[in-house]
Design a protein around this motif. Structure first.
Motif, short mmCIF file in Angstrom:
data_model
loop_
_atom_site.label_atom_id
_atom_site.label_comp_id
_atom_site.label_asym_id
_atom_site.label_seq_id
_atom_site.Cartn_x
_atom_site.Cartn_y
_atom_site.Cartn_z
N THR A 79 -1.52 15.47 -6.12
CA THR A 79 -0.89 15.51 -4.80
C THR A 79 0.18 16.58 -4.77
N GLU A 80 0.81 16.70 -3.61
CA GLU A 80 1.87 17.70 -3.44
C GLU A 80 3.18 17.29 -4.09
N SER A 81 3.25 16.08 -4.64
CA SER A 81 4.54 15.61 -5.17
C SER A 81 4.40 14.95 -6.53
N THR A 82 3.35 15.31 -7.28
CA THR A 82 3.16 14.72 -8.61
C THR A 82 2.67 15.75 -9.60
N LEU A 83 3.00 15.51 -10.85
CA LEU A 83 2.46 16.27 -11.97
C LEU A 83 1.95 15.29 -13.02
N PHE A 84 0.77 15.54 -13.54
CA PHE A 84 0.20 14.74 -14.62
C PHE A 84 -0.02 15.70 -15.79
N ILE A 96 -2.33 13.87 -27.69
CA ILE A 96 -1.56 12.78 -28.31
C ILE A 96 -0.79 11.94 -27.30
N GLY A 97 -0.70 12.39 -26.05
CA GLY A 97 0.03 11.60 -25.06
C GLY A 97 0.09 12.29 -23.71
N ASN A 98 0.79 11.64 -22.79
CA ASN A 98 0.91 12.16 -21.42
C ASN A 98 2.33 11.96 -20.90
N ILE A 99 2.71 12.79 -19.94
CA ILE A 99 3.93 12.60 -19.17
C ILE A 99 3.57 12.74 -17.69
N SER A 100 4.01 11.79 -16.89
CA SER A 100 3.78 11.83 -15.44
C SER A 100 5.10 12.05 -14.73
N VAL A 101 5.05 12.86 -13.67
CA VAL A 101 6.24 13.18 -12.89
C VAL A 101 5.94 12.93 -11.41
N SER A 102 6.80 12.16 -10.77
CA SER A 102 6.68 11.93 -9.33
C SER A 102 7.93 12.50 -8.65
N PHE A 103 7.72 13.45 -7.75
CA PHE A 103 8.83 14.12 -7.07
C PHE A 103 9.12 13.47 -5.72
N ASP A 104 10.39 13.40 -5.41
CA ASP A 104 10.86 13.10 -4.05
C ASP A 104 11.67 14.32 -3.63
N SER A 108 15.58 15.37 -3.55
CA SER A 108 15.74 16.16 -4.78
C SER A 108 15.80 15.28 -6.02
N ASN A 109 14.84 14.35 -6.11
CA ASN A 109 14.70 13.46 -7.26
C ASN A 109 13.33 13.66 -7.91
N ALA A 110 13.26 13.33 -9.18
CA ALA A 110 11.97 13.26 -9.87
C ALA A 110 12.03 12.07 -10.83
N ASP A 111 10.94 11.32 -10.89
CA ASP A 111 10.86 10.16 -11.78
C ASP A 111 9.83 10.43 -12.86
N ARG A 145 17.68 17.89 -8.35
CA ARG A 145 19.06 17.41 -8.51
C ARG A 145 19.18 16.31 -9.57
N ARG A 146 18.21 15.40 -9.59
CA ARG A 146 18.36 14.17 -10.38
C ARG A 146 16.99 13.73 -10.90
N ILE A 147 16.95 13.34 -12.17
CA ILE A 147 15.73 12.83 -12.79
C ILE A 147 15.97 11.40 -13.22
N THR A 148 15.01 10.52 -12.93
CA THR A 148 15.15 9.10 -13.23
C THR A 148 14.00 8.61 -14.08
N ALA A 149 14.21 7.43 -14.67
CA ALA A 149 13.16 6.73 -15.41
C ALA A 149 13.53 5.26 -15.45
N GLY A 150 12.56 4.42 -15.70
CA GLY A 150 12.83 2.99 -15.78
C GLY A 150 11.90 2.30 -16.76
N THR A 151 12.33 1.14 -17.24
CA THR A 151 11.52 0.37 -18.18
C THR A 151 12.05 -1.05 -18.27
N MET A 152 11.29 -1.92 -18.93
CA MET A 152 11.81 -3.24 -19.25
C MET A 152 12.99 -3.11 -20.21
N LYS A 153 13.98 -3.94 -20.04
CA LYS A 153 15.12 -3.91 -20.95
C LYS A 153 14.69 -4.24 -22.38
#
Length: 199
Positions: A79-84, A96-104, A108-111, A145-153
Motif C-alpha cells: 500500500t501507499e503507507s506500508t513497507l514489508f 532470516i527474518g522480516n521487519i514491517s513498517v506502517s506509516f501515518d 508523521s508517525n511510523a510503527d 517525526r516519531r517511530i513507535t512499537a508495542g508488545t506484551m509486557k
C-alpha cells in the motif's frame, strides 16, 4: 472539487512511489534489509509463523499459516503507507527474518514490528542491529517525526530490544492481552527524530 480530488490522487501516487518503489536496501554488518519478495514465501517462513515458541507473544499465534495466508499478508502490505522488508544474510542470502513498517504520514508517525525467525541468529544482537538500521533509515529517508512499537509486557526480549535501540516506554495498557489464561499489559514505546522540525 474535481481539482481537489485529482490533487489527493496525485499525492497518493507520489506516496506509493516514494514508500514502496524507491526503498533502497540497507546493508548493516553481515545483513541486508530490502523489500520482501514473494519467492521468500517458502516452508521455512511458514514454519516460523506456526512455531508456538517463536509466536508465543505474537498475535500470529491465534492462526494457522500457509502459503496463501503469507501471500495475503504480503499483498496487504503493498500500500501507499506500508513497507514489508526482509532480513537476509549477505554471505548466504538466506532469509532470516522480516521487519514491517506502517506509516501515518498525516501525523508523521511510523510503527515497526520485527520477526527474527531463524533461531541460528537469536541472542546475537542481530535484531538490534537491523531494528536500529531501519529506524535510522526511516528518520533519514522519510523525515518521519516519531517511530513507535508495542508488545506484551511479558515479552522481555522485545521490550529489551526497544530500549536498547533508544526507544522509551511511553504507555502501558493493563490487561490488554490474554496469555495462557492471564491478563497481560500492552506496552508501547517511541523514539523521536532529533532532526525533525515543525513547519
Amino acid at each position: 472539487m474535481l481539482t481537489h480530488c485529482v490533487m489527493r490522487l496525485l499525492k497518493s501516487i507520489q506516496i506509493v512511489t516514494y514508500c514502496n518503489m524507491n526503498f533502497e536496501p540497507i546493508v548493516v554488518g553481515d545483513f541486508i534489509i530490502k523489500k520482501f519478495r514473494t519467492e521468500l514465501i517458502a516452508q521455512k517462513y511458514i514454519d516460523w509463523l506456526n512455531d508456538p515458541v517463536l509466536m508465543k507473544y505474537s498475535e500470529q499465534r491465534h492462526s494457522l499459516h500457509d502459503d496463501q495466508s503469507c501471500l495475503a499478508y504480503y499483498n496487504s502490505m503493498q500500500t501507499e503507507s506500508t513497507l514489508f522488508l526482509s532480513i537476509e544474510s549477505v554471505k548466504t542470502m538466506a532469509h532470516i527474518g522480516n521487519i514491517s513498517v506502517s506509516f501515518d504520514f498525516n501525523n508523521s508517525n511510523a510503527d515497526l514490528s520485527i520477526l527474527l525467525g531463524d533461531a541460528n541468529f537469536h541472542k546475537k544482537g542481530v535484531a538490534k542491529i537491523c531494528w536500529s538500521a531501519v529506524i535510522n533509515a526511516i528518520f533519514r529517508v522519510y523525515g518521519i517525526r516519531r517511530i513507535t512499537a508495542g508488545t506484551m509486557k511479558a515479552n522481555k526480549s522485545m521490550v529489551n530490544l526497544m530500549l536498547a535501540s533508544g526507544m522509551h516506554i511511553d504507555s502501558e495498557r493493563p490487561k490488554h492481552f490474554l496469555l495462557n489464561g492471564d491478563e497481560v499489559p500492552l506496552v508501547t514505546s517511541a523514539i523521536y527524530n532529533p532532526k525533525f522540525t515543525l513547519a
